[in-house]
Design an enzyme around this catalytic site. Structure first.
Site, short mmCIF file in Angstrom:
data_model
loop_
_atom_site.label_atom_id
_atom_site.label_comp_id
_atom_site.label_asym_id
_atom_site.label_seq_id
_atom_site.Cartn_x
_atom_site.Cartn_y
_atom_site.Cartn_z
N TYR A 172 0.86 -1.18 0.00
CA TYR A 172 0.00 0.00 0.00
C TYR A 172 0.89 1.22 0.00
CZ TYR A 172 -3.45 3.44 1.62
OH TYR A 172 -4.26 4.55 1.75
N ASP B 47 9.25 2.80 -0.30
CA ASP B 47 8.23 3.43 0.52
C ASP B 47 8.52 3.05 1.96
OD1 ASP B 47 6.01 4.07 2.03
OD2 ASP B 47 4.57 3.52 0.48
N LYS C 98 4.74 9.34 8.91
CA LYS C 98 4.53 8.79 10.27
C LYS C 98 5.54 9.27 11.31
CE LYS C 98 2.04 4.80 8.39
NZ LYS C 98 0.61 4.93 8.61
N1 HOZ Z 1 -3.14 3.44 6.05
C1 HOZ Z 1 -3.14 3.19 7.46
C2 HOZ Z 1 -2.91 1.74 7.73
N2 HOZ Z 1 -1.85 1.13 7.08
C3 HOZ Z 1 -4.42 3.60 8.12
C4 HOZ Z 1 -4.42 4.98 8.58
C5 HOZ Z 1 -5.55 5.29 9.55
O1 HOZ Z 1 -6.63 4.78 9.42
O2 HOZ Z 1 -5.32 6.06 10.47
#
Ligand code: HOZ
Length: 427
Positions: free
Chosen positions: A144, A239, A267
């Protein structure tokens, strides 16, 4: 477990927010039940609005590597906010965070700050296309890379959790420019590269996949990707939005000693505030406006409060022994969970790279998206709710990571293992 207040808040939210949440995986859709509304986070403890307490292994999906409301990060945020929360003009701390990133992440010579991981990836891809003068991208199934149009092809995270095959709204012409191969599969990837080499701008990869559960790269996968991309003049993009400053201070590239051309971050570098970054070789980064012609901009990019939180987080992480201790604790919890599953005779395939853990309810090895999907997600849902009842908050999806912070104490880890022991026996 009392959830009356969470339920009421969720019902109210659903009336005015699509699905009641601002990001899909939070909605507990694949594990059932309603999401818990959080009132407070302190250290590794989350408190919900009904007064339930949980040891947190989601950590806001990665950023909170020092735990919630870390005193010195909090102090930095307050100090910065008092000077104003956004200027739309450069400030000193942006360069300081950039300097910390460049010093830590071996392949990054120059870096541009943005507001999220999605934005970082989107911008890195545009840059790769401009640099190579090619249009296609290759990504791996189950990885992802945020929700930009060209990345929502066979994607992990919420896409995998909700079982959405192709997202409406992504033009077919965009999706066609994104090729996909199975993670860790050198043979298929090589065939695709040979067929499309002339049009491939970049290969983007999570150096440790963390959005189909945690799937480590095989020993040869990343070095091979480096070799083959070089051979065909394709840029290699890591990534590292999850792995950056998590599996090593210098990210997965420092841990595995494979250097990409471009790296995407997010993050942790924002210490819990919205941020993203992309960086890499200077000759490539110099193409970004205003140094070069590739346009990318943002009102809140390099936001002084986010940057202050990021700087303090990285300073804390830079202290000697931090990653050694994280590794020790992550190993301890992985071993504890593994033994608990074994005792209960539950097929449970474990993966771990540093403070990123995976546990699949599957009897066979998980090396890619296809094998990850074989995991028994019904069992995962039972495990998830059982852990919640025992005061442990793990991701509400099989296809996400279990994450550790420096704030997880040995006693909390012990508590988590004994909770898992009870829950595994129930399965
Ligand atoms: N894309 C995030 C998990 N891999 C989720 C982000 C969220 O829902 O805070």
């Amino acid at each position: 477990m009392k959830t009356t207040k969470s339920r009421a808040l969720f019902n109210a939210a659903k009336k005015i927010i699509p699905g009641g949440v601002n990001s899909p995986v939070r909605a507990f859709k694949s594990v059932g039940g309603d999401p818990l509304f959080i009132k407070k986070g302190k250290g590794v403890i989350l408190e919900d609005v009904d007064g339930n307490y949980f040891v947190d292994y989601v950590l806001s999906w990665g950023p909170m590597i020092l735990g919630h409301a870390h005193p010195s990060v909090l102090k930095a945020i307050i100090k910065a906010a008092k000077r104003g929360s956004s200027y739309g003009a450069p400030c000193h701390d942006e360069t300081e965070l950039a300097r910390l990133i460049v010093q830590a992440v071996p392949s990054i010579e120059q870096v541009r700050l943005v507001n999220s991981g999605t934005e970082a990836v989107m911008s890195a891809i545009r840059l790769a296309r401009a640099f190579t003068k090619r249009d296609s991208i290759l990504k791996f199934e189950g990885c992802y890379h945020g929700h930009a149009d060209h990345m929502l092809v066979k994607a992990g995270s919420g896409i995998a959790t909700l079982g959405i095959p192709d997202t409406p709204g992504v033009p077919k012409a965009f999706a066609r420019q994104t090729l996909t191969a199975p993670y860790n599969d050198i043979i298929t990837t090589e065939k695709l590269i040979q067929k499309h080499a002339k049009d491939l701008a970049a290969i983007i990869v999570e150096p440790v996949a963390g959005n189909m559960g945690v799937v480590p790269p095989s020993d040869e996968f990343l070095p091979w990707l480096r070799m083959i991309t070089k051979k065909y003049g394709i840029l290699l993009i890591f990534d590292e939005v999850i792995t950056g400053f998590r599996v090593h201070f210098g990210g997965a590239q420092a841990r595995f000693k494979v250097m990409p051309d471009l790296t995407c971050l997010g993050k942790i570098i924002g210490g819990g505030l919205p941020i993203g970054a992309y960086g890499g070789r200077k000759d490539i980064m110099q193409m970004i406006a205003p140094a070069g012609p590739v346009y990318q901009a943002g009102t809140l990019s390099g936001n002084p409060v986010a940057v202050a939180a990021g700087i303090e987080t990285l300073r804390q992480l830079k202290k000697p022994g931090v990653y050694k201790e994280l590794e020790r604790k992550s190993k301890a919890i992985a071993e504890g969970l593994g033994e608990a599953a074994k005792e209960a005779r539950i097929p449970y395939y474990q993966t771990r790279v540093g403070a990123m853990l995976g546990g699949f309810f599957s009897g066979s090895p998980v090396t890619d998206f296809a094998s990850a999907k074989k995991s028994d997600t019904t069992k995962y849902a039972i495990f998830f709710h059982g852990m919640l009842r025992n005061g442990v908050y793990v991701a509400p999806s099989q296809f996400e990571a279990m994450l550790l912070s420096t704030a997880h104490s040995d006693s909390k880890i012990k508590h988590t293992i004994s909770a898992a022991r009870k829950v595994f026996k129930m399965l």
